[in-house]
Design an enzyme around this catalytic site. Structure first.
Site, short mmCIF file in Angstrom:
data_model
loop_
_atom_site.label_atom_id
_atom_site.label_comp_id
_atom_site.label_asym_id
_atom_site.label_seq_id
_atom_site.Cartn_x
_atom_site.Cartn_y
_atom_site.Cartn_z
N CYS A 10 0.87 -1.18 0.00
CA CYS A 10 0.00 0.00 0.00
C CYS A 10 0.91 1.23 0.00
O CYS A 10 2.12 1.11 -0.14
CB CYS A 10 -1.01 -0.01 1.15
SG CYS A 10 -0.34 0.25 2.80
N ASN A 13 2.47 1.56 4.09
CA ASN A 13 2.67 0.31 4.83
C ASN A 13 2.31 0.45 6.31
O ASN A 13 2.95 -0.11 7.17
CB ASN A 13 4.11 -0.19 4.66
CG ASN A 13 4.34 -1.61 5.14
OD1 ASN A 13 5.40 -1.92 5.65
ND2 ASN A 13 3.37 -2.50 4.98
N CYS A 15 -1.48 0.84 7.06
CA CYS A 15 -2.91 0.53 7.19
C CYS A 15 -3.25 -0.77 6.46
O CYS A 15 -3.40 -1.81 7.06
CB CYS A 15 -3.79 1.68 6.68
SG CYS A 15 -3.75 3.16 7.70
N ARG A 16 -3.39 -0.68 5.15
CA ARG A 16 -3.93 -1.81 4.39
C ARG A 16 -2.96 -2.97 4.23
O ARG A 16 -3.34 -4.13 4.47
CB ARG A 16 -4.39 -1.33 3.02
CG ARG A 16 -5.52 -0.31 3.11
CD ARG A 16 -5.77 0.36 1.78
NE ARG A 16 -4.64 1.21 1.42
CZ ARG A 16 -4.49 1.81 0.24
NH1 ARG A 16 -5.38 1.62 -0.71
NH2 ARG A 16 -3.45 2.59 0.00
N SER A 17 -1.73 -2.71 3.82
CA SER A 17 -0.82 -3.85 3.56
C SER A 17 -0.42 -4.59 4.84
O SER A 17 -0.38 -5.82 4.82
CB SER A 17 0.39 -3.42 2.73
OG SER A 17 1.12 -2.39 3.34
N ASP A 127 -8.02 3.44 0.81
CA ASP A 127 -7.16 3.82 1.93
C ASP A 127 -8.01 4.48 3.02
O ASP A 127 -8.61 5.53 2.80
CB ASP A 127 -6.10 4.80 1.43
CG ASP A 127 -5.01 5.05 2.44
OD1 ASP A 127 -5.16 4.65 3.62
OD2 ASP A 127 -3.99 5.64 2.06
#
Length: 158
Positions: A10, A13, A15-17, A127
């Site tokens: 993401c 690095n 939140c999402r990943s 995001d």
């Protein structure tokens, strides 16, 4: 079968990943699939060394996950190390394509959202960083769905 290696990407690095990394590791452990390596990284290095965003960690903890990886930036050698490099949105995919050194690198790049099964309307994993709790919950809903779909694909290739 050769050990499978997955890298989730993401923007920063945090939140999402790292959430995808944590969810995927939990699913693989539950299935006893210890032959799959999972990591995450960001396009940028703004948060290098930091834990995931406290809001994503809180959201994940409510669902039984421990998101505790440390942020890092993607490196050229990651394309050598990993079989799949999965971005969270089109901007991530575009940035990854720009960093790819050759066609072999480009063939490894995909979108995590392409594995969703319960959210067919989803075209991206948005995001949640500038949003509220609902945005983090929705992103994690999509991540769980996509990781379960990816797990099914991995099981087929065993």
């Amino acid at each position: 079968m050769r050990r499978k290696k997955l890298l989730f990407i993401c923007l920063g690095n945090i939140c999402r990943s790292p959430a995808a990394e944590g969810v995927m590791k939990a699913l693989l452990e539950r299935e006893g699939m210890y032959d799959v390596e999972v990591d995450s990284a960001g396009i940028g290095n703004w948060h290098a060394g930091e834990l995931p965003d406290h809001r994503m960690r809180k959201c994940g903890a409510r669902r039984g996950y421990d998101f505790n990886s440390r942020a890092r930036q993607i490196r050229p050698e990651d394309f050598d190390r990993f079989d799949l490099v999965l971005g969270m949105d089109e901007e991530n995919r575009f940035d990854l394509m720009q960093r790819a050194r050759n066609d072999d690198d480009r063939r490894k790049i995909g979108m995590l959202v392409s594995y969703v099964t319960r959210h067919p309307e989803a075209r991206t994993i948005p995001d949640p960083y500038y949003g509220g709790e609902r945005d983090f919950e929705y992103a994690l809903d999509l991540i769980e769905d996509a990781c379960e779909g990816l797990l099914m694909e991995l099981k087929k290739s065993e």
